[in-house]
Design a protein around this motif. Structure first.
Motif, mmCIF file in Angstrom:
data_model
loop_
_atom_site.group_PDB
_atom_site.id
_atom_site.type_symbol
_atom_site.label_atom_id
_atom_site.label_comp_id
_atom_site.label_asym_id
_atom_site.label_seq_id
_atom_site.Cartn_x
_atom_site.Cartn_y
_atom_site.Cartn_z
ATOM 1 N N ILE A 57 0.837 -1.201 0.000
ATOM 2 C CA ILE A 57 0.000 0.000 0.000
ATOM 3 C C ILE A 57 0.873 1.252 0.000
ATOM 4 N N GLU A 58 1.932 1.228 0.796
ATOM 5 C CA GLU A 58 2.836 2.385 0.862
ATOM 6 C C GLU A 58 3.510 2.637 -0.482
ATOM 7 N N ASP A 59 3.944 1.565 -1.145
ATOM 8 C CA ASP A 59 4.594 1.721 -2.451
ATOM 9 C C ASP A 59 3.616 2.302 -3.473
ATOM 10 N N LEU A 60 2.391 1.769 -3.491
ATOM 11 C CA LEU A 60 1.389 2.272 -4.430
ATOM 12 C C LEU A 60 1.027 3.723 -4.126
ATOM 13 N N THR A 61 0.900 4.027 -2.850
ATOM 14 C CA THR A 61 0.560 5.393 -2.447
ATOM 15 C C THR A 61 1.654 6.366 -2.877
ATOM 16 N N ARG A 62 2.889 5.957 -2.713
ATOM 17 C CA ARG A 62 4.004 6.809 -3.146
ATOM 18 C C ARG A 62 3.974 7.008 -4.659
ATOM 19 N N ASP A 63 3.697 5.938 -5.411
ATOM 20 C CA ASP A 63 3.634 6.049 -6.874
ATOM 21 C C ASP A 63 2.522 6.992 -7.318
ATOM 22 N N LEU A 64 1.444 7.073 -6.531
ATOM 23 C CA LEU A 64 0.267 7.844 -6.930
ATOM 24 C C LEU A 64 0.232 9.252 -6.328
ATOM 25 N N THR A 65 1.203 9.593 -5.534
ATOM 26 C CA THR A 65 1.244 10.927 -4.948
ATOM 27 C C THR A 65 1.349 11.994 -6.048
ATOM 28 N N GLY A 66 0.456 12.964 -6.003
ATOM 29 C CA GLY A 66 0.419 14.012 -7.018
ATOM 30 C C GLY A 66 -0.460 13.698 -8.206
#
Length: 316
Positions: A57-66
């Motif tokens: 979830i953290e990796d996906l969230t980082r990829d989707l930031t912005g």
């Protein structure tokens, strides 16, 4: 506008990415994780989603930031598949996980590609109603139900669901098979073949995804792909380059479909459903997208070109 597309290398995803280029200041292709799940009901799916490793979830969230909009075209498009954990992981668990990560990243819109297969042989219409008859349709319906649940918990990430009907293009195996059938002596329709047929070109699905990205006040319940005038007879004639299918008596065709539907095997059920659509079509109720003027008149030339290109190797 920053748009992230999951499944951008797939059949629908490629078409969607091309169509979204004109509104995306930046178009991001994100790799989808491969998930499996034994969940077959919403409570179990919710538990499975919560049990997904926090690092994912953290990796996906980082990829989707912005990112402003996420378009999820990922999944397993296998209408004749058996009910295995990979099918449910891709079509039910993955959408929920992606939505959770999108909400955590502050994404404002989440557009999900489901399937009209969740409605079975019933009238194609908007709404949460479903009547799935195959493992594939059941997995897609469970994905919708899971998204309904998590979207009520994360309302700031607007949910938009499209239910495409049977999708075609020159590079798709099911289209090539249908073209060969249309040009053979086995091309048949039930009755006069004038019923609406739930078939659509992939470019039209991409058009609807584009609309769901840019339009405002879109309902959060699933929206069915507009009917563009394809009939049971017209699709065989156009893909067959003018060949005329033979008409079967309605009682005979109905008896054959009933017989096939009673066979307890996923592949047979899936093939029977395809034959049922080809012979009888499916009732189609005008939905939100149609009322917004997004349906188009039948483009017979586009279907004929699709048939010819499919025979030439399906190159886009």
């Amino acid at each position: 506008m920053r748009i992230a597309v999951f499944g951008s290398t797939g059949f629908v995803g490629q078409a969607a990415a091309r169509r979204l280029q004109d509104v995306a200041g930046h178009l991001l292709s994100v790799t989808s994780p491969r998930l499996t799940t034994a969940a077959r009901e919403v409570p179990d799916l919710e538990k499975a989603a919560l049990a997904v490793g926090p690092s994912l979830i953290e990796d996906l969230t980082r990829d989707l930031t912005g990112v402003d909009v996420v378009v999820n075209c990922a999944g397993l498009a296998r209408p004749t598949a058996s009910a295995d954990d990979a099918l449910y992981g891709a079509n039910a668990l993955l959408p929920v996980v992606l939505y959770r990560a999108s909400a955590a990243a502050g994404v404002s819109k989440f557009v999900h590609v489901s399937s009209a297969a969740v409605l079975g042989s019933g009238t194609l219409r908007d709404g949460w109603e479903s009547s799935p008859r195959t493992p594939y349709a059941l997995s897609k319906a469970l994905g919708e139900q899971g998204l309904e649940l998590v979207s009520r918990q994360e309302e700031q990430c607007g949910l938009r669901i499209l239910r495409p009907t049977s999708v075609h293009g020159p590079s798709r195996d099911v289209t090539r098979t249908l073209v060969r059938l249309a040009r053979s002596s086995g091309a048949t329709v039930a009755g006069d073949g004038g019923s609406p047929s739930p078939q659509v070109l992939v470019e039209r699905v991409a058009d609807m995804l584009h609309a769901l990205v840019v339009m405002q006040d879109v309902p959060r319940h699933p929206l069915v792909q507009p009917w563009d005038g394809v009939t049971v007879r017209s699709i065989l004639e156009d893909l067959g380059d003018g060949s005329r299918p033979r008409s079967l008596p309605m009682p005979l065709a109905r008896s054959l479909v009933t017989l096939g539907s009673r066979v307890p095997h996923a592949w047979v059920k899936g093939q029977t459903r395809r034959v049922e659509m080809l012979w009888f079509g499916q009732a189609h109720e005008d939905g939100w997208l149609t009322r917004r003027g997004l349906a188009e008149p039948l483009d017979r030339d586009a279907w004929r070109q699709t048939g010819r290109r499919a025979l030439e190797g399906g190159q886009l």
